[in-house]
Motif scaffolding. Sequence first.
Motif, PDB file in Angstrom:
ATOM      1  N   ASP A 176      39.846  35.842  37.901  1.00 44.37           N
ATOM      2  CA  ASP A 176      38.736  34.942  37.588  1.00 44.37           C
ATOM      3  C   ASP A 176      38.354  34.068  38.772  1.00 44.37           C
ATOM      4  O   ASP A 176      37.525  33.162  38.640  1.00 44.37           O
ATOM      5  N   LEU A 177      38.932  34.310  39.939  1.00 44.17           N
ATOM      6  CA  LEU A 177      38.502  33.622  41.156  1.00 44.17           C
ATOM      7  C   LEU A 177      37.447  34.466  41.860  1.00 44.17           C
ATOM      8  O   LEU A 177      37.461  35.693  41.779  1.00 44.17           O
ATOM      9  N   ASP A 178      36.557  33.826  42.551  1.00 46.07           N
ATOM     10  CA  ASP A 178      35.567  34.551  43.347  1.00 46.07           C
ATOM     11  C   ASP A 178      36.210  34.947  44.668  1.00 46.07           C
ATOM     12  O   ASP A 178      35.918  34.376  45.731  1.00 46.07           O
ATOM     13  N   ALA A 179      37.109  35.911  44.602  1.00 45.89           N
ATOM     14  CA  ALA A 179      37.833  36.340  45.791  1.00 45.89           C
ATOM     15  C   ALA A 179      38.236  37.794  45.619  1.00 45.89           C
ATOM     16  O   ALA A 179      38.363  38.303  44.501  1.00 45.89           O
ATOM     17  N   ARG A 180      38.447  38.442  46.738  1.00 49.38           N
ATOM     18  CA  ARG A 180      38.897  39.834  46.703  1.00 49.38           C
ATOM     19  C   ARG A 180      40.366  39.884  46.307  1.00 49.38           C
ATOM     20  O   ARG A 180      41.168  39.048  46.741  1.00 49.38           O
ATOM     21  N   LEU A 181      40.736  40.888  45.498  1.00 52.21           N
ATOM     22  CA  LEU A 181      42.119  41.034  45.055  1.00 52.21           C
ATOM     23  C   LEU A 181      42.815  42.113  45.871  1.00 52.21           C
ATOM     24  O   LEU A 181      42.286  43.204  46.068  1.00 52.21           O
ATOM     25  N   LEU A 182      44.022  41.820  46.322  1.00 51.84           N
ATOM     26  CA  LEU A 182      44.865  42.794  47.027  1.00 51.84           C
ATOM     27  C   LEU A 182      46.214  42.816  46.328  1.00 51.84           C
ATOM     28  O   LEU A 182      46.975  41.856  46.395  1.00 51.84           O
ATOM     29  N   ASP A 183      46.488  43.923  45.633  1.00 58.02           N
ATOM     30  CA  ASP A 183      47.725  44.049  44.861  1.00 58.02           C
ATOM     31  C   ASP A 183      48.787  44.694  45.738  1.00 58.02           C
ATOM     32  O   ASP A 183      48.612  45.807  46.232  1.00 58.02           O
ATOM     33  N   LEU A 184      49.893  43.995  45.924  1.00 53.92           N
ATOM     34  CA  LEU A 184      50.941  44.447  46.836  1.00 53.92           C
ATOM     35  C   LEU A 184      52.042  45.143  46.047  1.00 53.92           C
ATOM     36  O   LEU A 184      52.599  44.575  45.104  1.00 53.92           O
ATOM     37  N   ALA A 185      52.365  46.380  46.427  1.00 56.27           N
ATOM     38  CA  ALA A 185      53.436  47.136  45.786  1.00 56.27           C
ATOM     39  C   ALA A 185      54.718  47.000  46.603  1.00 56.27           C
ATOM     40  O   ALA A 185      54.729  46.424  47.701  1.00 56.27           O
ATOM     41  N   VAL A 186      55.823  47.520  46.054  1.00 59.25           N
ATOM     42  CA  VAL A 186      57.065  47.548  46.826  1.00 59.25           C
ATOM     43  C   VAL A 186      56.868  48.446  48.042  1.00 59.25           C
ATOM     44  O   VAL A 186      55.921  49.239  48.120  1.00 59.25           O
ATOM     45  N   LEU A 187      57.783  48.357  48.994  1.00 64.48           N
ATOM     46  CA  LEU A 187      57.662  49.132  50.217  1.00 64.48           C
ATOM     47  C   LEU A 187      57.914  50.618  49.964  1.00 64.48           C
ATOM     48  O   LEU A 187      58.726  50.977  49.105  1.00 64.48           O
ATOM     49  N   PRO A 188      57.253  51.485  50.702  1.00 59.53           N
ATOM     50  CA  PRO A 188      57.641  52.896  50.670  1.00 59.53           C
ATOM     51  C   PRO A 188      59.084  53.029  51.172  1.00 59.53           C
ATOM     52  O   PRO A 188      59.569  52.180  51.939  1.00 59.53           O
ATOM     53  N   PRO A 189      59.800  54.077  50.772  1.00 56.78           N
ATOM     54  CA  PRO A 189      61.216  54.204  51.160  1.00 56.78           C
ATOM     55  C   PRO A 189      61.466  54.089  52.655  1.00 56.78           C
ATOM     56  O   PRO A 189      62.402  53.400  53.079  1.00 56.78           O
ATOM     57  N   ASP A 190      60.644  54.737  53.493  1.00 60.85           N
ATOM     58  CA  ASP A 190      60.910  54.695  54.934  1.00 60.85           C
ATOM     59  C   ASP A 190      60.724  53.287  55.491  1.00 60.85           C
ATOM     60  O   ASP A 190      61.499  52.844  56.362  1.00 60.85           O
TER      61      ASP A 190
END
Length: 710
Positions: free
Chosen positions: A175-189
């Motif tokens: 609900d904020l006027d901002a772009r969303l960047l969803d961060l996942a866990v790291l890839p294995p390497d």
Amino acid sequence: MSTHNRISGQVWANLVVQGRDITVQQPVIPSQALSGVPPQPVFVGRDRELAELLDGLRAGSVVVTGLPGVGKTALAVRAAHELRPEFPGGVLFLDLRGYDTPVTPEQALTDLLTALGEPAPTGQDACERSYRSALDRHQPLLLVADNAGTATQVQPLLPGGTHRLLVTSRHTLADLDARLLDLAVLPPDQAEALLAELLRQAIGDDSRLGPELADLARLCGYLPLALRITAADLAAHPGQPLSARVQALADERELLSELEFGQELAVRASFDLSYRQLPPEQARMFRLLPVNPGEQVSTEAAAAIADLSEPAARRLLSELARAHLIEQGSRWDRWRLHDLLAAYAAELAEEERGPAMGRMVEYYGSVAEQANEHVMSRDTPPDNRFATLAEAVDWLDLEYRTLLELAHLARAYQEHGLVLLVTTTLTTYLSLRRRIADHVELAGLALEAATALADPYLGYLAGVERAEALLSAGEVAEAVRCAEHAVTAAEQTDDPWLAVKARNTLGAALHRAGDFAVQLECHGRQLELSRELGQPGGVADALDGLGRAHLGLGRVDEGLALVAESVRFCGQLGQRGPEAAGWFRLAGDLQRLGRAAEAAGCLRRYVELSRGLGSRTNLAIGLARLAAVAAGLGRHAEAIECCREAAELGEQVADDSVAGQALGLLGSLLAEAGQPEAARECRLRALAIVERHHEPTFRTLAEMLRTSLG
């Protein structure tokens, strides 16, 4: 920090000529929540996410979200350092402490005004007006608002113009006027690389670095916080082998306790902050989700586990996903828990676990049984929740691994009847989808359960099932042992007919093992018993087995005569199903002898009988086999016709192996007939079908299709 002086009187040529009232206002000390950019922590990977974040901030404000400990702050700090030259007004870092003791919007605005050298009035509205006026006079500024709990906490801080706001939060602040960047866990390497780099930073070259890093990263769930804790523990104990740390983390009961280092670093404590914010209904749903044994849970299953309606369950799950305590699964209305969050939630649910498990078993048992009815009949059974076979198979595609895990869970709790129930409802599907390894695994659990129950009848059924699964997997020696077990168990029952049927399975296993002499003895005894019991079906099976044993011994004429006699005998009895199966087996024997034209005749008879019986599954298999034989004989028109019908039927009955093979062969035949576009279309259709699966049969076919497509 600056001093603000207010001087009233007359000023001339920038000098104070007369000073009537002079007031000196001492600087307001900003909250400890506000500071310049923190030092960069060890940072590895995240190239794509960092680039996306930098691009986003150049265009507007951004909110970085993700589960606790996933590295949101580290990414934000890295981006702030990268962007420093682009913001001449500076970079300010504000910890909003959204999940501990939240900073109020007024306090945040006061801190920002102080940092900008402006006086802070009383009241949030006044502070916000002063803040925006100050920004209008300020060069481009980057504000990092870390650890926001709600949009309300951040909304007043949103700047305009050339200023930017970078927010981190465990919640999706959509609900904020901002772009969303969803961060996942790291890839294995990248997780392994981070662990290695943290150790190098702490103690330099570490001789312990080796293949165990992969296990450590996996046991940490690839979560940066857990990786940092593990690295700190290893650095603090340089004599500790990595294998010892792996062993410590492998104990699921102690996993979260092991992922603690001092007062500051603890996975459990980090999760606590999020869990304490949940309303009671959300907290209950979160606690119950680990009861589901699979990697993912559907909304429907979660509703059953929590004893709620689907709409109510969906609302709770959506809120948990917004809080990043669960995440979206492979499709809409499916959800998954990170391994460490699952371990955490399971710790909280001890008292509620029993009733929830009962509801879970009831749900999966009921739905799986109805799906199995479809697969067994390949039609639409009455009063079934699934409208079509495709819907039933789609549900099983999604849930079969959960059902396998349920069988393992039942084994751990010594619920042997449940193991057998899962086996009954799943084995036909596993055969349909050629999931041979899973079939072998489940049949092994069933045999173990039947043995524990000391029930000869169940032992016979489970022994036959496992023997047939092992034959499909090519594990012939073990298949023989299981078939022998089935014979022994059958002989201990009150039904002598079971011993006849068990010998049929044993004979097939012995044939695959190349032990033809023993196979002759096996089917000879089967023939005797069948005649004693007056079982013509057993006689037909025994004759077929004897014939195939003679073929194995090289006695071709005698063998073919016995197999043909078996087929005729079934026909005389009016047993069309066994007769059709006999023609199919005879076709295979003739193919192996290089007598393709005769094999084609047998397959035509099999197709005719299957069509008359209304068995679309067997008809599709027969047509696909006949197409291959006809193509080899140069009868391309017949082969093309068979391929088309086999492909259509294969898709109707959800047999993707038959459909894929038929379409692939059809593509080859059309290419030979000078129809390249039609051939390519068939091959692409075939590839789309087989690429849905990862079993060896499908992988091999997919490679062949890719090669043919160039």
